[in-house]
Design an enzyme around this catalytic site. Structure first.
Site, PDB file in Angstrom:
ATOM      1  N   LYS A  73      -2.036   1.046  -2.779  1.00  0.00           N
ATOM      2  CA  LYS A  73      -3.052  -0.043  -3.134  1.00  0.00           C
ATOM      3  C   LYS A  73      -4.157   0.065  -2.285  1.00  0.00           C
ATOM      4  CE  LYS A  73      -0.588  -3.601  -5.481  1.00  0.00           C
ATOM      5  NZ  LYS A  73      -0.543  -5.010  -5.463  1.00  0.00           N
ATOM      6  N   ASP A 109      -4.865  -8.607  -9.055  1.00  0.00           N
ATOM      7  CA  ASP A 109      -3.826  -9.679  -8.413  1.00  0.00           C
ATOM      8  C   ASP A 109      -4.505 -11.070  -8.070  1.00  0.00           C
ATOM      9  OD1 ASP A 109      -1.785  -7.782  -8.334  1.00  0.00           O
ATOM     10  OD2 ASP A 109      -2.462  -7.038  -6.328  1.00  0.00           O
TER      11      ASP A 109
END
Ligand code: ATR
Length: 281
Positions: A73, A109
Site C-alpha cells: 500500500k 479505506d
C-alpha cells in the site's frame, strides 16, 4: 455467479502478498455480475520485488483497476502517475484506476471506515476518539475522522514517534489539526477513557488470542463505541460486547472501501446489499 468471459471482458484485480485470503474477489465479482458489467476481478499474488513490474503490467495489459493490499500500500505510490489528495496525506493507497494508461492512486479505506462507523452512529462530528496504532490503517482512520469534524483524536502507539509523524504530516489538512490530534503513550490510555466517545483499534493486537491486551479492557464503559478493524471478534470487542457497548469488527470497513473502489472504477453506484451478502457468505 453467472460469469461469461469474452473478447470484451474488462479486467480488475487485487495486488497483495499473500493474497489468497482476500475476500475482495468474491464481493467485487458479485457486484459486476449483479449489474451485468462484463468484467472480472482476480487475485494477483505480487511479491514485493515484483511490484514495479506488476504496476507497469496494469498499463501493458489494460487492466482497468486494482486494489492494493498488504504489503504494497505504501510502496505502490512510487509507481503511479498521480496521487489523489487523501493518498498524499495518508501516504498509502488501496485503489488504482487506469485511465488510458494513466494511473491514479486513491485511498478508500478512510471512506470505508467512516461509512462503517455510520452504521453505529449517525453524527460523528464533535466526538472524541481514541485511535490505537499509527500505521497505514491508522492514518486512513485519522484522515476520515478529521474530515468528519471530530473534536479530538488521541493517537496511541507503541512507538510514539509514528503517532507524532501523523500529527506533523496532517498539520496542513485542516486549520485545527494540531489542536485536534494528540499523541498518547499506550500506558496512558486508561487516563483518557473518561474523555472519549469512540475507541478504535488499528493495530494487529487481537489477531491472536494470546496477544497481550492493549489496555485494561474492563475499564471500557457502556457509552463507548468500540471498533476493531480486524475481521473477527477480538478480545477488545468481546469486552465491549460484555459491557453492552455498540461495537463493530473490520468487515463493514472492508465492504465500504470495496464499494467505493467499485464506484471509482465504474462510475456506477455500488450494489451494497449484493456485495454485503457475498462478503458474509
Ligand atoms: P497497518 O498498515 O495495517 O496499519 P503497520 O504499518 O505495520 O500496519 O502498523 C501496525 C500497527 O500495529 C503499528 O501501530 C504497530 O505499532 P508500532 O508502530 O509500535 O510498531 C502496532 N502493533 C503491532 N504489534 C503490536 C503490539 N504487540 N503491541 C502494540 N502495538 C502493536
Amino acid at each position: 455467479m453467472n460469469l461469461s468471459i469474452n473478447g470484451k471482458t474488462e479486467l480488475f484485480g487485487i495486488f497483495g502478498y499473500p493474497v489468497e485470503h482476500s475476500k475482495s474477489p468474491v464481493f467485487q465479482n458479485a457486484a459486476f455480475s449483479h449489474l451485468g458489467i462484463n468484467a472480472v476481478y482476480l487475485p494477483f499474488s505480487v511479491k514485493p520485488e515484483d511490484l514495479k513490474n506488476a504496476v507497469e503490467g496494469i498499463k501493458a495489459l489494460s487492466i482497468k483497476g486494482v486494489n492494493v493490499t498488504v504489503p504494497h500500500k505504501e510502496e505502490v505510490l512510487k509507481y503511479v502517475d498521480e496521487l489523489s489528495e487523501e493518498v498524499r496525506f495518508i501516504g498509502a493507497s488501496n485503489t488504482i484506476k487506469n485511465i488510458d494508461g494513466y494511473l491514479i492512486a486513491y485511498n478508500t479505506d478512510a471512506y470505508g471506515f467512516i461509512q462503517g462507523l455510520k452504521e453505529l452512529i449517525d453524527d460523528i462530528s464533535g466526538k472524541k476518539v481514541l485511535v490505537i496504532g499509527a500505521g497505514g490503517a491508522s492514518r486512513a482512520v485519522v484522515y476520515g475522522l478529521v474530515k468528519e469534524g471530530v473534536d479530538k483524536i488521541y493517537i496511541s502507539n507503541r512507538t510514539p514517534k509514528r503517532a507524532e509523524e501523523i500529527i506533523k504530516d496532517f498539520s496542513k489538512l485542516s486549520r485545527f489539526t494540531e489542536q485536534i490530534l494528540e499523541s498518547l503513550p499506550l500506558s496512558n490510555i486508561e487516563k483518557v477513557l473518561k474523555n472519549v466517545d469512540i475507541i478504535v483499534n488499528t493495530t494487529s493486537v487481537g489477531l491472536r488470542d494470546e496477544d497481550r491486551p492493549l489496555f485494561d479492557y474492563s475499564k471500557i464503559e457502556k457509552r463507548h463505541i468500540v471498533v476493531d478493524i480486524i475481521y473477527r471478534k477480538t478480545p477488545l470487542l468481546e469486552a465491549a460486547e460484555e459491557k453492552g457497548c455498540l461495537w463493530q469488527d473490520g468487515l463493514p470497513m472492508l465492504l465500504y472501501q470495496g464499494a467505493r473502489s467499485f464506484e471509482i472504477w465504474t462510475g456506477k453506484k455500488a450494489p451494497i446489499n449484493i456485495m454485503k451478502k457475498a462478503l458474509l457468505e
